[in-house]
Write an enzyme that holds these catalytic residues in place. Structure first.
Site, short mmCIF file in Angstrom:
data_model
loop_
_atom_site.label_atom_id
_atom_site.label_comp_id
_atom_site.label_asym_id
_atom_site.label_seq_id
_atom_site.Cartn_x
_atom_site.Cartn_y
_atom_site.Cartn_z
N GLU A 48 0.84 -1.21 0.00
CA GLU A 48 0.00 0.00 0.00
C GLU A 48 0.87 1.26 0.00
O GLU A 48 0.62 2.19 -0.76
CB GLU A 48 -0.93 0.01 1.23
CG GLU A 48 -1.92 -1.13 1.33
CD GLU A 48 -2.99 -1.13 0.24
OE1 GLU A 48 -3.10 -0.14 -0.53
OE2 GLU A 48 -3.72 -2.14 0.14
N ASN A 75 1.24 3.96 -3.06
CA ASN A 75 0.91 5.39 -2.91
C ASN A 75 1.99 6.27 -3.54
O ASN A 75 1.68 7.24 -4.23
CB ASN A 75 0.75 5.76 -1.44
CG ASN A 75 -0.64 5.45 -0.91
OD1 ASN A 75 -1.55 5.10 -1.66
ND2 ASN A 75 -0.82 5.57 0.39
N ARG A 110 -8.80 3.91 -8.10
CA ARG A 110 -8.31 3.76 -6.73
C ARG A 110 -9.47 3.60 -5.77
O ARG A 110 -10.55 4.14 -6.00
CB ARG A 110 -7.47 4.99 -6.34
CG ARG A 110 -6.36 5.38 -7.31
CD ARG A 110 -5.33 4.30 -7.53
NE ARG A 110 -4.72 3.87 -6.28
CZ ARG A 110 -4.24 2.65 -6.08
NH1 ARG A 110 -4.29 1.74 -7.01
NH2 ARG A 110 -3.70 2.35 -4.91
#
Lengths: 105, 146
Positions: free
Chosen positions: B48, B52, B106
């Site tokens: 994650e 990002n 997303r």
């Protein structure tokens, strides 16, 4: 990630095999959109039995499949998540939006 | 000295490096003898944070991502993931579940998942300078006969 598909009587079963992350998500979504457009199924079953990793990019893919199916008046649900993908599904609360069946229906 | 076990990794913000970053941290964490669930959680949080950076830090360009993992106090894995990109204007908003600036691709769940799977998550960001995410997880010690 590989996607194996089988269509049977209006139900399109998609088996996700391998790992689904951001790197694989765009290609996956394109493939799935083509399969849905070709088959126009009434139901799309996302089978995660052979998926061994998924992060929030996979959540986004599942939500988009659900939306696409809703747009054409059909349904989608998830079957057989296990291991790490199941932990991510639980943490995301996605079952408020799409049904998740932990054993084969 | 507590802080002698560490790795540092630097790689470009290409999505192909997401699985590599997961695997590297997983391999480093193995020395703490984590359970499969602890390992899965850590790899997911790394995925994650790295994603990002790749999605947001360097719009229209490729930049550098620096990952450091270290073992603190003999049982705590601390991972820091840093970029020198555009920064996050409002960190509190960014951490809200389902908030995303990334469009329909997303889910906005990245920070939520990091927070679920790690004990602590800290985010520092300065616009125009970059962002650092530091997360840690204590691995439960188990006694093995071997």
């Amino acid at each position: 990630m590989k996607i194996y598909s089988a269509e049977n009587n209006g139900a399109l079963r998609l088996s996700f095999v391998g790992e689904l992350d951001h790197h694989g998500a765009k290609g996956a979504m394109k493939t799935i959109e083509n399969l849905i457009d070709e088959n126009l199924p009434r139901a799309c079953i996302i089978d995660l039995s052979e998926l061994n990793f998924m992060d929030s990019s996979g959540i986004a893919v599942i939500l988009r499949v659900n939306k696409r199916m809703n747009d054409i008046g059909g349904k989608a649900w998830v079957e057989n998540p296990n291991g790490q993908p199941l932990r991510v599904l639980d943490a995301s609360g996605i079952d408020r939006v799409i049904r998740v069946f932990e054993r084969t229906r | 000295m507590e802080n002698f076990d560490y790795i540092k990794l630097e790689f470009p913000s290409r999505s192909v490096n997401e699985s590599f970053a997961r695997a590297t941290v997983g391999a480093f964490a193995a020395r703490l003898d984590p359970t499969l669930e602890e390992l899965a959680d850590i790899r997911t949080a790394v995925s994650e944070a790295v994603t990002n950076c790749i999605v947001h830090a360097y719009p229209g360009a490729i930049g550098s991502i620096r990952l450091r993992a270290r073992i603190m106090n003999g049982n705590t894995l601390e991972i820091s993931i840093r970029d020198d990109g555009i920064g996050i204007p409002d960190v509190n908003k960014a951490r809200e579940p389902m908030f995303t600036t990334g469009g329909e691709d997303r889910s906005g769940m990245g920070f939520t998942i990091m927070e679920s799977f790690m004990d602590k998550v800290k985010v520092r960001s300065t616009q125009g300078k970059g962002t650092t995410v530091v997360m840690s997880r204590r691995i439960i010690r188990r006694t093995s006969g071997l």
